[in-house]
Enzyme design. Structure first.
Site, PDB file in Angstrom:
ATOM      1  N   ARG A   1      -0.040  -6.441 -21.463  1.00 37.05           N
ATOM      2  CA  ARG A   1      -0.627  -5.796 -22.649  1.00 37.05           C
ATOM      3  C   ARG A   1       0.388  -4.994 -23.432  1.00 37.05           C
ATOM      4  NH1 ARG A   1      -5.854  -5.079 -23.073  1.00 37.05           N
ATOM      5  NH2 ARG A   1      -5.581  -3.056 -24.040  1.00 37.05           N
TER       6      ARG A   1
ATOM      7  N   PRO B   1       0.810  -1.220   0.000  1.00 41.59           N
ATOM      8  CA  PRO B   1       0.000   0.000   0.000  1.00 41.59           C
ATOM      9  C   PRO B   1       0.844   1.272   0.000  1.00 41.59           C
ATOM     10  CG  PRO B   1      -0.754  -1.548   1.704  1.00 41.59           C
ATOM     11  CD  PRO B   1       0.549  -2.065   1.189  1.00 41.59           C
TER      12      PRO B   1
ATOM     13  N   GLU C   1      -0.066  -7.726   8.287  1.00 41.32           N
ATOM     14  CA  GLU C   1       0.224  -6.298   8.466  1.00 41.32           C
ATOM     15  C   GLU C   1       1.302  -5.824   7.506  1.00 41.32           C
ATOM     16  OE1 GLU C   1      -1.802  -4.180  10.223  1.00 41.32           O
ATOM     17  OE2 GLU C   1      -2.789  -6.128  10.105  1.00 41.32           O
TER      18      GLU C   1
ATOM     19  N   ASP D   1      -4.982   2.244 -26.496  1.00 40.64           N
ATOM     20  CA  ASP D   1      -5.734   2.236 -25.240  1.00 40.64           C
ATOM     21  C   ASP D   1      -6.090   3.649 -24.832  1.00 40.64           C
ATOM     22  OD1 ASP D   1      -5.771  -0.456 -24.933  1.00 40.64           O
ATOM     23  OD2 ASP D   1      -4.162  -0.536 -23.458  1.00 40.64           O
TER      24      ASP D   1
HETATM   25  C1  9D3 Z   1      -3.803  -1.277   9.183  1.00 43.92           C
HETATM   26  C2  9D3 Z   1      -2.826  -0.695   8.264  1.00 43.92           C
HETATM   27  N1  9D3 Z   1      -2.842  -1.310   6.936  1.00 43.92           N
HETATM   28  C3  9D3 Z   1      -2.126  -0.451   5.969  1.00 43.92           C
HETATM   29  C4  9D3 Z   1      -3.052   0.284   5.067  1.00 43.92           C
HETATM   30  C5  9D3 Z   1      -2.186  -2.607   7.002  1.00 43.92           C
HETATM   31  C6  9D3 Z   1      -2.234  -3.357   5.742  1.00 43.92           C
HETATM   32  C7  9D3 Z   1      -3.427  -3.581   5.066  1.00 43.92           C
HETATM   33  C8  9D3 Z   1      -3.458  -4.335   3.909  1.00 43.92           C
HETATM   34  C9  9D3 Z   1      -1.078  -3.897   5.218  1.00 43.92           C
HETATM   35  C10 9D3 Z   1      -1.112  -4.654   4.070  1.00 43.92           C
HETATM   36  C11 9D3 Z   1      -2.301  -4.866   3.439  1.00 43.92           C
HETATM   37  C12 9D3 Z   1      -2.352  -5.720   2.229  1.00 43.92           C
HETATM   38  N2  9D3 Z   1      -2.293  -4.940   0.993  1.00 43.92           N
HETATM   39  C13 9D3 Z   1      -1.348  -5.136   0.105  1.00 43.92           C
HETATM   40  O1  9D3 Z   1      -0.488  -5.971   0.312  1.00 43.92           O
HETATM   41  C14 9D3 Z   1      -1.322  -4.336  -1.101  1.00 43.92           C
HETATM   42  C15 9D3 Z   1      -2.185  -3.292  -1.550  1.00 43.92           C
HETATM   43  C16 9D3 Z   1      -3.348  -2.679  -0.999  1.00 43.92           C
HETATM   44  O2  9D3 Z   1      -3.846  -3.020   0.093  1.00 43.92           O
HETATM   45  N3  9D3 Z   1      -3.939  -1.674  -1.705  1.00 43.92           N
HETATM   46  C17 9D3 Z   1      -3.472  -1.243  -2.905  1.00 43.92           C
HETATM   47  N4  9D3 Z   1      -2.396  -1.773  -3.458  1.00 43.92           N
HETATM   48  C18 9D3 Z   1      -1.770  -2.788  -2.776  1.00 43.92           C
HETATM   49  S1  9D3 Z   1      -0.402  -3.558  -3.317  1.00 43.92           S
HETATM   50  C19 9D3 Z   1      -0.319  -4.551  -2.019  1.00 43.92           C
END
Ligand code: 9D3
Length: 248
Positions: free
Chosen positions: A155, A90, A117, A170
């Site tokens: 793609r 994220p 996490e 695209d």
């Molecule tokens: C509670 C805090 N969270 C951070 C926003 C913890 C958390 C949530 C979800 C940590 C990792 C995740 C899993 N998400 C991914 O691995 C992830 C992701 C995403 O959640 N949103 C957008 N792109 C991606 S790429 C990997």
């Protein structure tokens, strides 16, 4: 292009990668995708991949050793080169059309998928070349994000789409949203296909499609117009749209 994926859930990849365009590209040898189970690179009787975070706070963090062991085993498959190692997280840079096109230039990509996490910081700091997010919403892990990136990147790989120039056509390539599409029947429940599309007049059809794309972009994603490639006729049409909007 070669793509490797390291994940605790390899079964999530088979259905999507086993159908349609990505299946055909793999069968043709244009794309080679290898999915690896992170648990195969854990050690000890219980094959533990995650541990509680130092400092507390709850949840679990994926340990560094299995990611390094998996990546090093994958590197050994071709010691003459190195893949670009991409952590899905994220906190990564947002995926865009331009990022997908940039990654498609690489001959070899390795995606690392996190869960829980997150992933131990030493994986990001010392194993990863790039960190990518697919948007500002919370997923349960990196697997769907890896599939989204693989799909968007593929793609752009020459030969994956039947038509060599499809990716450059695209909608995001010229910076505008696409207008509407129609197919048969000509009249469906009283809703008919716009006359211009059945006129056979190529010039009028092209202009109509361009104006539909401009109108939709103006209505839904006006910020895209700032970066779009626009000619004099486009600008005139937008001026007319703007006047419609203000009720001039
Ligand atoms: C509670 C805090 N969270 C951070 C926003 C913890 C958390 C949530 C979800 C940590 C990792 C995740 C899993 N998400 C991914 O691995 C992830 C992701 C995403 O959640 N949103 C957008 N792109 C991606 S790429 C990997």
């Amino acid at each position: 292009m070669r793509i490797d994926v390291v994940t605790l859930f390899p079964g999530m990849f088979a259905a999507y990668l086993g159908e349609s365009i990505l299946q055909r590209a793999q069968a043709a040898g244009t794309l080679a995708i290898h999915v690896h189970n992170l648990r195969d690179y854990t050690s000890g009787k219980h094959r533990v991949a995650d541990e509680p975070p130092y400092g507390g706070g709850g949840g679990m963090v994926l340990k560094p050793e299995p990611f390094f062991a998996a990546a090093e085993a994958i590197f050994a498959a071709d010691p003459a080169r190195r893949p670009r190692v991409i952590l899905l997280s994220p906190q990564g840079r947002p995926l865009t059309h331009a990022v997908a096109a940039e990654l498609a230039e690489e001959p070899w990509l390795l995606f690392l998928c996190g869960r829980y996490e997150g992933v131990d910081e030493r994986v990001r700091a010392h194993l990863t070349d790039d960190e990518i997010s697919i948007g500002d919403y919370v997923l349960t892990g990196g697997e769907l994000a890896a599939l989204v990136v693989i799909d968007a990147v593929s793609r752009h790989v020459p030969g994956v789409l039947g038509d060599e120039h499809a990716a450059t056509r695209d909608s995001y390539a010229d910076g505008l949203l696409e207008g509407p599409h129609y197919t048969r029947p000509e009249n469906f429940r009283g809703w008919s296909v716009p006359e211009v599309l059945r006129s056979g007049h190529a010039g009028r059809i092209a202009r109509w499609r361009r104006e539909q794309a401009l109108r939709r972009t103006w209505q839904r994603r006006p910020e895209l117009l700032l970066a779009a490639e626009l000619d004099e006729a486009d600008r005139l049409f937008l001026l007319i749209l703007a006047q419609e909007t203000t009720g001039e």
